[in-house]
Design a protein around this motif. Sequence first.
Motif, PDB file in Angstrom:
ATOM      1  N   UNK A   9       1.037  -1.252  -0.029  1.00 56.78           N
ATOM      2  CA  UNK A   9       0.026  -0.037   0.041  1.00 56.78           C
ATOM      3  C   UNK A   9       0.759   1.263   0.120  1.00 56.78           C
ATOM      4  N   UNK A  10       2.182   1.134   0.269  1.00 57.52           N
ATOM      5  CA  UNK A  10       3.138   2.358   0.414  1.00 57.52           C
ATOM      6  C   UNK A  10       4.506   1.542   0.031  1.00 57.52           C
ATOM      7  N   UNK A 116      -1.238   4.843  14.691  1.00 58.11           N
ATOM      8  CA  UNK A 116      -0.098   5.945  13.850  1.00 58.11           C
ATOM      9  C   UNK A 116       0.392   6.885  14.800  1.00 58.11           C
ATOM     10  N   UNK A 117      -0.189   7.364  15.641  1.00 59.28           N
ATOM     11  CA  UNK A 117       0.162   8.380  16.587  1.00 59.28           C
ATOM     12  C   UNK A 117       1.374   7.825  17.351  1.00 59.28           C
ATOM     13  N   UNK A 118       1.011   6.569  17.807  1.00 66.56           N
ATOM     14  CA  UNK A 118       1.916   5.946  18.961  1.00 66.56           C
ATOM     15  C   UNK A 118       3.509   5.570  17.998  1.00 66.56           C
ATOM     16  N   UNK A 119       3.414   5.347  16.921  1.00 64.14           N
ATOM     17  CA  UNK A 119       4.381   4.906  15.981  1.00 64.14           C
ATOM     18  C   UNK A 119       5.244   6.168  15.431  1.00 64.14           C
ATOM     19  N   UNK A 120       4.410   7.064  15.047  1.00 62.34           N
ATOM     20  CA  UNK A 120       5.207   8.329  14.231  1.00 62.34           C
ATOM     21  C   UNK A 120       5.423   9.469  15.074  1.00 62.34           C
ATOM     22  N   UNK A 121       4.626   9.733  16.113  1.00 62.03           N
ATOM     23  CA  UNK A 121       4.544  11.040  16.775  1.00 62.03           C
ATOM     24  C   UNK A 121       4.878  10.535  18.283  1.00 62.03           C
ATOM     25  N   UNK A 122       5.938   9.915  18.768  1.00 64.10           N
ATOM     26  CA  UNK A 122       6.316   9.482  20.060  1.00 64.10           C
ATOM     27  C   UNK A 122       6.404  10.769  21.056  1.00 64.10           C
ATOM     28  N   UNK A 123       6.336  10.643  22.377  1.00 63.44           N
ATOM     29  CA  UNK A 123       6.595  11.551  23.204  1.00 63.44           C
ATOM     30  C   UNK A 123       8.154  11.818  23.092  1.00 63.44           C
ATOM     31  N   UNK A 124       8.329  13.100  23.167  1.00 60.97           N
ATOM     32  CA  UNK A 124       9.763  13.485  23.158  1.00 60.97           C
ATOM     33  C   UNK A 124      10.153  14.913  23.855  1.00 60.97           C
ATOM     34  N   UNK A 125      11.494  14.952  23.897  1.00 60.80           N
ATOM     35  CA  UNK A 125      11.721  16.224  24.644  1.00 60.80           C
ATOM     36  C   UNK A 125      13.120  17.004  24.030  1.00 60.80           C
ATOM     37  N   UNK A 126      12.886  18.233  23.147  1.00 63.18           N
ATOM     38  CA  UNK A 126      13.974  18.438  22.342  1.00 63.18           C
ATOM     39  C   UNK A 126      14.319  17.748  21.219  1.00 63.18           C
ATOM     40  N   UNK A 127      13.248  17.014  20.834  1.00 66.59           N
ATOM     41  CA  UNK A 127      13.501  16.207  19.578  1.00 66.59           C
ATOM     42  C   UNK A 127      13.934  14.828  19.842  1.00 66.59           C
ATOM     43  N   UNK A 223      -3.580   7.048   8.580  1.00 64.38           N
ATOM     44  CA  UNK A 223      -2.624   7.142   9.877  1.00 64.38           C
ATOM     45  C   UNK A 223      -1.299   6.993   9.758  1.00 64.38           C
ATOM     46  N   UNK A 224      -0.850   6.428   8.709  1.00 66.29           N
ATOM     47  CA  UNK A 224       0.674   6.571   8.234  1.00 66.29           C
ATOM     48  C   UNK A 224       1.216   7.452   7.243  1.00 66.29           C
ATOM     49  N   UNK A 225       0.330   8.561   7.168  1.00 67.15           N
ATOM     50  CA  UNK A 225       0.591   9.519   6.059  1.00 67.15           C
ATOM     51  C   UNK A 225       2.021  10.299   6.247  1.00 67.15           C
ATOM     52  N   UNK A 226       2.328  10.340   7.508  1.00 68.04           N
ATOM     53  CA  UNK A 226       3.566  10.999   7.573  1.00 68.04           C
ATOM     54  C   UNK A 226       4.777   9.990   7.885  1.00 68.04           C
ATOM     55  N   UNK A 227       4.691   8.919   7.518  1.00 64.58           N
ATOM     56  CA  UNK A 227       5.732   7.888   7.436  1.00 64.58           C
ATOM     57  C   UNK A 227       6.683   8.041   6.530  1.00 64.58           C
TER      58      UNK A 227
END
Length: 429
Positions: A9-10, A116-127, A223-227
Amino acid sequence: MDTVCGKEIMPQVFLTTVRTDKFKTGCLSINLCLQLDRREAAKNALLPQVLLRGCGRYPDMQSLSAALDELYGARVEPLVRKKGEVHCIGLYSDFVDDAFVSEGEMLLERVTELMGQLLLFPATKAGLFNSDYVKSERENLANRIRARINDKQQYALCRLKELMCEGEPYAVDALGEKPEDALKITPISLTKHYREILETARIEIFYCGSAETNRVEIAVKNALEALPRAEGEFVQPFTEVKMTTGEVRHFSESLDVTQGKLAVGFRLGEIMKKPDLASLLVFNALYGGSVTSKLFLNVRERLSLCYYASSQIERHKGILIVASGIEIEKYEEALAEILRQLELIKQGDVSDGELSNARKTIMTDLRSVMDSQFLLENFYLSQAIDSLTYSPDVLAELIRGVTKEDILAVANSIRLDSVYFLKNAEGSR
């Protein structure tokens, strides 16, 4: 009738869907398939645990738990598996199927978006990954690696694989080799590794539930658009199957045990150049993979040489392992009988009843697979790793066609490689 569909699919992202009305839940998994490597294994194993600590939208476990509660108690769990020399890590979710919630809820899309949020946008600090999360989860991983020795049966099997396959990636455990491998991981090293594998890993996604394939595909793509995908630079993990062996190697270790643990490793040999999965499964059931097997009925029941004796095939790597718990002084006798039962099969000592019972065992196992979404997910991941596309139903038909000649071809290809014995300090060996 279940409908199975698989497609890319991608770029290097493959979706397998099983549409069925059998279950009241749906399931979705996302697997990053990597080359097993001792330098990266602990980082791979740590990553799903850190991802599940939170994401940008839900930055901690409390807010994430609340979000799951709003999704009718959906669950998300980490995945860390070894398929031959392919390291599969990711996330698995099960949730109430849309057929059992209010019309218009679109629960599939909401759960997929969260994944998708968990995979692609994890909790971070200063990147970088949250340092508290990394520190906490690496301690947990180090403890899990240390705890492997507590289960002596599994410890013996792990040690056999390490020693038998020394110098091969398969020797590496899915969690990593040593606690120190986990403890030295930093937010910087884990973040760098995470970004690299998001770009280059082959990704296998699985869905099982009542939703139509097209709907699932759209939900996953959104959900994976930003992958991020590195065009033309994808890692294609593979397993190298060693066909032949040299001199048989014997290993022994001493620990505080009251029951000896005997693990015997074989290479499946030339048969793996064109492996027949159905024949491999039936052979294993006949030799030691069932309660009607030769090892169970003879080594355990008739001769009382062990507390248990069973065999398992690692289809992706092409090895066969026998695990047995024995009285320490019965080492020589038990090992000889384990090897003798294999020789009897090679010589054609396989009755129609034994072959029938072995087929029935695998058929029963396949029915269990078809009744469990998680087992179905694992089945289709294994199929993807081996570039196979057929379903459990088709495999069941292949099992029915396995003949005695097929079994003998498997047996006569097998060669003994290594023997590992875990005994107490006072043991005779």
